[in-house]
Enzyme design. Structure first.
Site, short mmCIF file in Angstrom:
data_model
loop_
_atom_site.label_atom_id
_atom_site.label_comp_id
_atom_site.label_asym_id
_atom_site.label_seq_id
_atom_site.Cartn_x
_atom_site.Cartn_y
_atom_site.Cartn_z
N ASN A 191 28.31 120.92 -0.66
CA ASN A 191 29.72 121.27 -0.31
C ASN A 191 30.42 120.37 0.35
O ASN A 191 31.63 120.07 0.03
CB ASN A 191 29.57 122.25 0.82
CG ASN A 191 30.79 122.77 1.25
OD1 ASN A 191 31.84 123.45 0.61
ND2 ASN A 191 30.87 122.39 2.39
N LYS A 216 35.63 114.65 -8.65
CA LYS A 216 35.29 116.04 -9.27
C LYS A 216 34.75 116.04 -10.68
O LYS A 216 33.87 116.69 -10.96
CB LYS A 216 35.99 116.93 -8.87
CG LYS A 216 36.28 117.21 -7.41
CD LYS A 216 35.05 117.69 -6.71
CE LYS A 216 35.34 118.10 -5.09
NZ LYS A 216 34.01 118.67 -4.62
N SER A 218 35.61 121.68 -8.38
CA SER A 218 37.13 121.85 -8.50
C SER A 218 37.46 122.05 -9.93
O SER A 218 37.40 121.24 -10.88
CB SER A 218 38.05 121.04 -7.58
OG SER A 218 39.37 121.37 -7.71
N THR A 226 41.90 125.33 3.53
CA THR A 226 40.71 124.61 4.31
C THR A 226 41.66 123.38 4.86
O THR A 226 42.69 123.13 4.80
CB THR A 226 39.75 124.11 3.39
OG1 THR A 226 40.34 123.10 2.46
CG2 THR A 226 39.09 125.18 2.63
N ILE A 245 34.51 126.31 3.95
CA ILE A 245 33.94 127.17 2.89
C ILE A 245 32.30 126.98 3.43
O ILE A 245 31.85 128.03 3.19
CB ILE A 245 34.20 126.48 1.59
CG1 ILE A 245 35.43 126.62 1.25
CG2 ILE A 245 33.00 127.26 0.53
CD1 ILE A 245 35.85 125.97 -0.10
#
Length: 245
Positions: A89, A171, A144, A203, A16
């Site tokens: 990221n 997260k 997420s 990914t 990403i």
């Protein structure tokens, strides 16, 4: 370079982060600092993007080590004196390495939080002074929907049966980190601080188990990286709109 928007994307040598770097440099003319803990991997990725005529350079930054983060911040300060966009990221997901032994729980959570929360918090803190020198500072936390407390508590949620407990916890904590910074700067309307779920992307983190490509994940991420003065702040969104915290 003074006229270009300066963007740092952590963990951008693949996946990403890489596609976001490519998109922002190609479609918006931004100058990208491609963050990577591996100098070799970062250099390879940068060489590919530079061959496309894009304004990209490698920045060594390892979220596990304060010294690496501090060194990266000083390098950006020396070269540019500011940062316009920070995209947090870089992340890991290692729940599939859990042995099932109660003695392995601490290792699992410590390693996950060390990167996903502690590392991201340290990076953000280190670059805040440079973001404060930007005319329109933007921070994007890649999170997420698995970190949504509302989704975890909803037995009818599409994510209800998904495990990955340590990743989910990290997260959820990252979402609070985002809101903490939003609260700190809510009185300064130029600041745009948001969390974004890119979706279930193919990914290396999920071993290719996603359902959408990195390119398909771009629209909302790019939108948040390019928000103008009238853009939102303090939001949690995905490709379909608002996600419940």
């Amino acid at each position: 370079m003074a006229s270009k928007t300066i963007v740092l994307i952590t963990g951008a040598n693949r996946g990403i982060g890489y596609t976001l770097a490519q998109t922002l440099a190609r479609d918006y003319g931004f100058h990208i600092l491609l963050g990577s803990r591996s100098t070799a991997s970062g250099s390879t990725a940068v060489a590919t993007l530079q061959n496309e005529g894009l304004s990209v350079e490698s920045l060594a930054i390892d979220l596990e080590f304060n010294e690496s983060i501090e060194r990266a911040a000083k390098e950006v300060e020396r070269k540019y004196g500011r940062l316009d966009v920070l995209v947090n990221n870089a992340a890991i997901g290692i729940d599939d390495t859990f042995t099932g032994d109660v003695n392995d729980i601490r290792r699992l959570y410590q390693e996950t939080f060390n990167t996903n929360l502690f590392g991201t918090a340290t990076v953000t803190g280190a670059f805040i002074p440079l973001l404060e020198k930007s005319y329109l500072p933007r921070i994007v936390f890649l999170t997420s929907s698995l970190g949504s407390l509302a989704e975890r508590a909803n037995s009818e949620s599409a994510y209800h049966e998904v495990g990955w407990e340590s990743y989910r916890c990290s997260k959820a904590a990252l979402n609070m980190l985002c809101l903490n910074y939003w609260k700190k700067y809510e009185c300064k309307p130029k600041w745009k601080i948001n969390a974004a779920c890119p979706g279930f992307v193919v990914t290396k983190l999920n071993k290719g188990g996603g359902v959408i490509s990195t390119e398909e994940a771009m629209p909302n991420l790019v939108r948040l990286c390019t928000l103008g003065m009238d853009g939102e702040s303090g939001t949690f969104t995905n490709a379909n709109g608002v996600v419940r915290w």
